[in-house]
Design an enzyme around this catalytic site. Structure first.
Site, PDB file in Angstrom:
ATOM      1  N   GLU A   1       0.831  -1.210   0.000  1.00  0.00           N
ATOM      2  CA  GLU A   1       0.000   0.000   0.000  1.00  0.00           C
ATOM      3  C   GLU A   1       0.863   1.257   0.000  1.00  0.00           C
ATOM      4  O   GLU A   1       2.054   1.191   0.265  1.00  0.00           O
ATOM      5  CB  GLU A   1      -0.868   0.035   1.272  1.00  0.00           C
ATOM      6  CG  GLU A   1      -2.253  -0.561   1.110  1.00  0.00           C
ATOM      7  CD  GLU A   1      -3.227   0.374   0.394  1.00  0.00           C
ATOM      8  OE1 GLU A   1      -2.893   1.548   0.164  1.00  0.00           O
ATOM      9  OE2 GLU A   1      -4.320  -0.102   0.049  1.00  0.00           O
TER      10      GLU A   1
ATOM     11  N   ASN B   1      -9.786   5.182   2.345  1.00  0.00           N
ATOM     12  CA  ASN B   1      -8.795   4.816   1.339  1.00  0.00           C
ATOM     13  C   ASN B   1      -8.327   5.983   0.491  1.00  0.00           C
ATOM     14  O   ASN B   1      -8.144   7.076   1.017  1.00  0.00           O
ATOM     15  CB  ASN B   1      -9.346   3.646   0.505  1.00  0.00           C
ATOM     16  CG  ASN B   1      -8.563   2.378   0.783  1.00  0.00           C
ATOM     17  OD1 ASN B   1      -7.345   2.421   0.864  1.00  0.00           O
ATOM     18  ND2 ASN B   1      -9.256   1.266   0.943  1.00  0.00           N
TER      19      ASN B   1
ATOM     20  N   ASP C   1      -9.839   1.427  -4.157  1.00  0.00           N
ATOM     21  CA  ASP C   1      -8.855   1.426  -3.075  1.00  0.00           C
ATOM     22  C   ASP C   1      -7.984   2.677  -3.167  1.00  0.00           C
ATOM     23  O   ASP C   1      -8.503   3.782  -3.039  1.00  0.00           O
ATOM     24  CB  ASP C   1      -8.071   0.099  -3.150  1.00  0.00           C
ATOM     25  CG  ASP C   1      -7.355  -0.239  -1.860  1.00  0.00           C
ATOM     26  OD1 ASP C   1      -7.002   0.687  -1.132  1.00  0.00           O
ATOM     27  OD2 ASP C   1      -7.129  -1.428  -1.595  1.00  0.00           O
TER      28      ASP C   1
HETATM   29  O1  LIG Z   1      -5.606  -1.814   1.087  1.00  0.00           O
HETATM   30  C1  LIG Z   1      -6.318  -1.250   1.918  1.00  0.00           C
HETATM   31  O2  LIG Z   1      -6.694  -0.123   1.844  1.00  0.00           O
HETATM   32  C2  LIG Z   1      -6.695  -2.021   3.118  1.00  0.00           C
HETATM   33  O3  LIG Z   1      -5.613  -2.013   3.991  1.00  0.00           O
HETATM   34  C3  LIG Z   1      -7.085  -3.409   2.735  1.00  0.00           C
HETATM   35  O4  LIG Z   1      -7.485  -4.047   3.836  1.00  0.00           O
HETATM   36  C4  LIG Z   1      -8.072  -3.439   1.571  1.00  0.00           C
HETATM   37  O5  LIG Z   1      -8.470  -2.205   1.169  1.00  0.00           O
HETATM   38  C5  LIG Z   1      -9.329  -4.223   1.843  1.00  0.00           C
HETATM   39  O6  LIG Z   1      -9.032  -5.486   2.266  1.00  0.00           O
HETATM   40  C6  LIG Z   1     -10.232  -4.337   0.671  1.00  0.00           C
HETATM   41  O7  LIG Z   1     -11.127  -3.363   0.631  1.00  0.00           O
HETATM   42 ZN   LIG Z   2      -5.963   1.088   0.420  1.00  0.00          ZN
END
Ligand SMILES: O=C(O)[C@H](O)[C@@H](O)[C@H](O)[C@H](O)CO
Ligand SMILES: [Zn+2]
Length: 299
Positions: free
Chosen positions: A18, A154, A204
């Site tokens: 991420e 996100n 995301d």
């Molecule tokens: O990547 C991210 O932002 C979170 O840390 C994850 O946990 C995923 O988003 C989620 O699993 C799917 O929505």
């Molecule tokens: Zn994310």
């Protein structure tokens, strides 16, 4: 038009890769492995990865103008001294919510760190709903809470004229926009600019390009969407060879390479066999698009 090339550039698997950030000075890519509990820095020239372990889930990492980084770890904002390999807490959020953690975050054009929280997941995208909030860590280390009742806080970025803040609460399956006041850091007038279609997955992480268009990584969608936030239209879909695409940033020479982080957590043996590169970081070239340099936290 040049042809699009997609390659797995960082082969080391993340559980949940991420928060990719290009570091122009060193030519390195900074990112986190959320549940792997580490901050990572990959040097394309040497293919070496340096990491710093965290004591809790780490949602995002951002550069700091005075050196080092700031992270959202557990429910804390913390400063990272990369040379000393130390992490020092700056502020706490979501006090009393022991099942929460920070997720995605990014620095705004004025040097503030925006980051949101979520409840811990039982399985990917399965969690107690409405537990998260969106926060700002100001340069003076005061914290502002913008709103609560977020499911999975996100993707975030700002328009090129610094008047709009784009934001994703994943389980709403849309990309939102707010009016953004650069002077105060206030956001207002929330509205949707893009609704995801069923097969596009869960929105995301995202980033903006030099044309003011958005690139949105879709978890469970194996793709990055290119979106025009002014018309609400999808301009393009770029598919990747793994399903769990989590976030993206532009980097490399002239910010013309799109780096896409992915996750491997929660995949069974079968899907791991079918998607052996899951958890790696992909480099996409030939998109004909460019990004802008990341902002640094000014506190
Ligand atoms: O990547 C991210 O932002 C979170 O840390 C994850 O946990 C995923 O988003 C989620 O699993 C799917 O929505
Ligand atoms: Zn994310």
């Amino acid at each position: 038009m040049s042809s699009v090339k997609i390659e797995c550039a960082v082969k080391e698997k993340n559980k949940i890769g991420e928060s990719p950030v290009w570091e122009e000075k060193e030519g390195t890519l900074l990112y986190v492995d959320v549940s792997g509990q580490k901050v990572c820095r990959w040097n394309p020239a040497t293919n070496q990865i340096h990491t710093l372990k965290t004591d809790q889930y780490v949602g995002s990492v951002v550069p700091r103008r005075s050196g080092g980084y700031i992270i959202g770890v557990g429910t804390r904002f913390a400063a990272v001294d990369w040379k000393q390999q130390t992490i020092t807490t700056i502020a706490h959020v979501d006090e009393g919510k022991s099942n929460n953690r920070f997720n995605d975050g990014k620095v705004d054009p004025a040097g503030r760190y925006f980051a949101g929280t979520m409840a811990l997941e039982v399985r990917p995208a399965e969690l107690e709903r409405h537990q998260g909030s969106l926060f700002t860590l100001n340069p003076d280390h005061s914290v502002v809470k913008h709103f609560d009742k977020v499911d999975i806080s996100n993707g975030l970025d700002w328009s090129l004229d610094h008047k709009i803040f784009y934001y994703i609460d994943s389980l709403s399956f849309k990309v939102d926009a707010f009016d953004y006041d650069k002077k105060t850091g206030n956001i207002s007038n929330r509205r949707a600019v893009y609704h995801l279609e069923k097969d596009e997955g869960i929105p995301d992480g995202m980033c903006i390009d030099t044309e003011g268009k958005l690139w949105v990584a879709c978890y469970s969608g194996g793709r990055v969407l290119h979106i025009d936030p002014t018309t609400g239209k999808r301009l393009r879909t770029v598919k990747l060879p793994v399903d769990r695409t989590t976030s993206c940033c532009f980097g490399g020479q002239d910010y013309s390479e799109l780096y896409v982080t992915t996750a491997s957590e929660g995949m069974d043996e079968d899907s791991m066999k079918r998607q052996p590169e899951a958890g790696g970081i992909f480099k996409i070239t030939g998109l004909g698009a460019k990004g802008i340099p990341p902002y640094s936290f000014s506190g």
